[in-house]
Design an enzyme around this catalytic site. Structure first.
Site, PDB file in Angstrom:
ATOM      1  N   HIS A 120      21.834  44.080  49.222  1.00 11.46           N
ATOM      2  CA  HIS A 120      21.768  45.360  48.328  1.00 11.46           C
ATOM      3  C   HIS A 120      20.203  45.310  47.365  1.00 11.46           C
ATOM      4  O   HIS A 120      20.176  45.803  46.563  1.00 11.46           O
ATOM      5  CB  HIS A 120      22.979  45.201  47.545  1.00 11.46           C
ATOM      6  CG  HIS A 120      24.180  45.571  47.902  1.00 11.46           C
ATOM      7  ND1 HIS A 120      25.467  45.243  47.380  1.00 11.46           N
ATOM      8  CD2 HIS A 120      24.698  46.241  49.140  1.00 11.46           C
ATOM      9  CE1 HIS A 120      26.307  45.369  48.355  1.00 11.46           C
ATOM     10  NE2 HIS A 120      26.077  45.931  49.199  1.00 11.46           N
ATOM     11  N   GLY A 188      33.193  34.534  46.378  1.00  7.54           N
ATOM     12  CA  GLY A 188      32.947  35.467  45.273  1.00  7.54           C
ATOM     13  C   GLY A 188      32.823  36.967  45.552  1.00  7.54           C
ATOM     14  O   GLY A 188      32.152  37.478  44.732  1.00  7.54           O
ATOM     15  N   PRO A 215      38.835  32.799  42.997  1.00 10.26           N
ATOM     16  CA  PRO A 215      39.975  32.617  42.131  1.00 10.26           C
ATOM     17  C   PRO A 215      41.274  33.425  42.651  1.00 10.26           C
ATOM     18  O   PRO A 215      42.469  33.158  42.209  1.00 10.26           O
ATOM     19  CB  PRO A 215      39.671  32.726  40.777  1.00 10.26           C
ATOM     20  CG  PRO A 215      38.260  32.813  40.786  1.00 10.26           C
ATOM     21  CD  PRO A 215      37.874  33.244  42.157  1.00 10.26           C
ATOM     22  N   ALA A 233      33.851  29.000  42.227  1.00 15.34           N
ATOM     23  CA  ALA A 233      32.860  28.771  43.310  1.00 15.34           C
ATOM     24  C   ALA A 233      32.388  27.596  42.973  1.00 15.34           C
ATOM     25  O   ALA A 233      31.974  26.662  44.016  1.00 15.34           O
ATOM     26  CB  ALA A 233      31.809  30.108  43.463  1.00 15.34           C
TER      27      ALA A 233
HETATM   28  N1  APR Z   1      33.916  31.967  41.444  1.00 15.21           N
HETATM   29  C1  APR Z   1      34.257  32.619  42.689  1.00 15.21           C
HETATM   30  N2  APR Z   1      34.857  34.202  42.598  1.00 15.21           N
HETATM   31  C2  APR Z   1      34.816  34.554  41.391  1.00 15.21           C
HETATM   32  C3  APR Z   1      34.637  33.829  40.041  1.00 15.21           C
HETATM   33  C4  APR Z   1      34.136  32.546  40.175  1.00 15.21           C
HETATM   34  N3  APR Z   1      33.896  31.885  39.259  1.00 15.21           N
HETATM   35  N4  APR Z   1      34.767  34.704  39.326  1.00 15.21           N
HETATM   36  C5  APR Z   1      35.068  35.897  39.835  1.00 15.21           C
HETATM   37  N5  APR Z   1      35.156  35.769  41.112  1.00 15.21           N
HETATM   38  C6  APR Z   1      35.698  36.718  42.181  1.00 15.21           C
HETATM   39  C7  APR Z   1      36.543  37.917  41.635  1.00 15.21           C
HETATM   40  O1  APR Z   1      37.838  37.309  41.819  1.00 15.21           O
HETATM   41  C8  APR Z   1      36.203  38.892  42.718  1.00 15.21           C
HETATM   42  O2  APR Z   1      37.141  38.931  44.033  1.00 15.21           O
HETATM   43  O3  APR Z   1      34.567  37.503  42.578  1.00 15.21           O
HETATM   44  C9  APR Z   1      34.896  38.826  42.873  1.00 15.21           C
HETATM   45  C10 APR Z   1      33.897  39.788  42.355  1.00 15.21           C
HETATM   46  O4  APR Z   1      34.038  41.136  42.841  1.00 15.21           O
HETATM   47  P1  APR Z   1      33.067  42.209  42.512  1.00 15.21           P
HETATM   48  O5  APR Z   1      32.889  42.205  41.089  1.00 15.21           O
HETATM   49  O6  APR Z   1      33.818  43.389  43.187  1.00 15.21           O
HETATM   50  O7  APR Z   1      31.764  41.804  43.164  1.00 15.21           O
HETATM   51  P2  APR Z   1      31.441  42.237  44.625  1.00 15.21           P
HETATM   52  O8  APR Z   1      32.515  42.048  45.843  1.00 15.21           O
HETATM   53  O9  APR Z   1      29.969  41.220  44.883  1.00 15.21           O
HETATM   54  O10 APR Z   1      30.677  43.877  44.466  1.00 15.21           O
HETATM   55  C11 APR Z   1      30.294  44.434  45.852  1.00 15.21           C
HETATM   56  O11 APR Z   1      29.938  46.374  44.599  1.00 15.21           O
HETATM   57  O12 APR Z   1      29.366  47.276  42.704  1.00 15.21           O
HETATM   58  C12 APR Z   1      28.913  47.001  43.787  1.00 15.21           C
HETATM   59  O13 APR Z   1      26.679  46.787  44.505  1.00 15.21           O
HETATM   60  C13 APR Z   1      27.551  45.945  43.696  1.00 15.21           C
HETATM   61  O14 APR Z   1      27.028  44.205  45.133  1.00 15.21           O
HETATM   62  C14 APR Z   1      28.286  45.008  44.524  1.00 15.21           C
HETATM   63  C15 APR Z   1      29.281  45.209  45.266  1.00 15.21           C
END
Ligand code: APR
Length: 248
Positions: A120, A188, A215, A233
């Site tokens: 991204h 994550g 989680p 993580a």
């Molecule tokens: N360790 C591991 N995973 C975690 C932790 C942690 N400490 N805390 C939260 N999570 C998990 C959550 O359970 C969730 O499944 O991380 C995930 C975060 O999800 P999103 O916030 O949706 O992030 P992501 O998947 O990276 O989003 C994808 O969406 O908004 C757009 O461009 C943005 O790159 C991003 C894309």
């Protein structure tokens, strides 16, 4: 949990080409909030209002004030956590080829991974919408909002807004790595945003093992991923690396 940590270390020890796909959850322990779920950025803002290219073109100052300035402060302070360090350690041990990240924070590179695909884009650079000059974000002064290039053009993050295409090179390289790998760590990510969420599917269809660390369960859990290690993580990567080091 201990069994799955041991299993993941055994799978890593046996694997020939390992890659990772990471999302916002990998940076949560670096004090960067996720996008979705409790405390997520999209609880506070409507992503189509502040993170879509049309909203940026309509009112760049609004997007800079609402989202980008705060993001700059957060990312300026952020440091790699044990998840980033664990992936860098796997590379050192010859057990991590490429990290595909949806994150724009540059923390994988800071931790030491040398082949990071920024799916991204990145927040480390801004680019001019007129002359396409790229300027390091830390050199951009925020006195005038939106900040401008020396040519007078408006600066924007060199990251992918909703409504924009994934950089071709990143897409192609990620797909190729997913086809070639025999083990993918998916760490994550809520696995709901395309086409990033497709990469584990491509890897699975090419015979790869998929290990999720999160989680929470995701749409990949029990469908595409072989198993989910339900935990944060940082601590999980620490435990896996410690086990692996005993085995190799
Ligand atoms: N360790 C591991 N995973 C975690 C932790 C942690 N400490 N805390 C939260 N999570 C998990 C959550 O359970 C969730 O499944 O991380 C995930 C975060 O999800 P999103 O916030 O949706 O992030 P992501 O998947 O990276 O989003 C994808 O969406 O908004 C757009 O461009 C943005 O790159 C991003 C894309």
């Amino acid at each position: 949990m201990a069994d799955l940590i041991k299993k993941a270390a055994e799978d890593l020890a046996a694997a020939k080409m390992v890659i990772a796909l990471t999302g916002a959850g990998a940076s949560v322990e670096s004090e960067i909030p996720p996008f979705r779920g409790k405390g997520g950025l999209w609880e506070k803002f409507d992503p189509m209002e502040v993170a879509h290219i049309d909203s940026f073109l309509r009112d760049p100052a609004k997007v800079w004030n609402l989202l980008i300035k705060d993001m700059k402060d957060l990312l300026d302070r952020a440091q790699p956590n044990d998840c980033h360090k664990g992936l860098a350690k796997l590379e050192e041990l010859g057990k991590m080829q490429t990290v595909i990240t949806q994150n724009i924070d540059g923390l994988h590179q800071l931790a030491g991974n040398t082949d990071v695909i920024e799916f991204h884009g990145t927040f480390a650079w801004q680019r001019c919408m007129d002359c396409n000059t790229h300027i390091e974000t830390r050199r951009v002064d925020m006195i005038e909002i939106p900040p401008r290039c020396h040519c007078g053009g408006i600066l924007r993050p060199n990251a992918v807004f909703f409504g924009e295409m994934i950089p071709q090179q990143a897409l192609w390289r990620s797909r190729q790595a997913a086809i070639d790998c025999d083990l993918m760590l998916v760490i994550g990510t809520s696995a709901v945003v395309q086409p990033a969420a497709l990469m584990p599917v491509v890897a699975k269809e090419s015979g790869s093992k998929i290990i999720e660390i999160n989680p929470e369960s995701t749409p990949l859990t029990g469908n595409i991923s072989d198993y989910l290690i339900k935990g944060p993580a940082g601590a999980t990567m620490n435990a896996i690396v410690a086990q692996l080091e005993k085995m190799i």
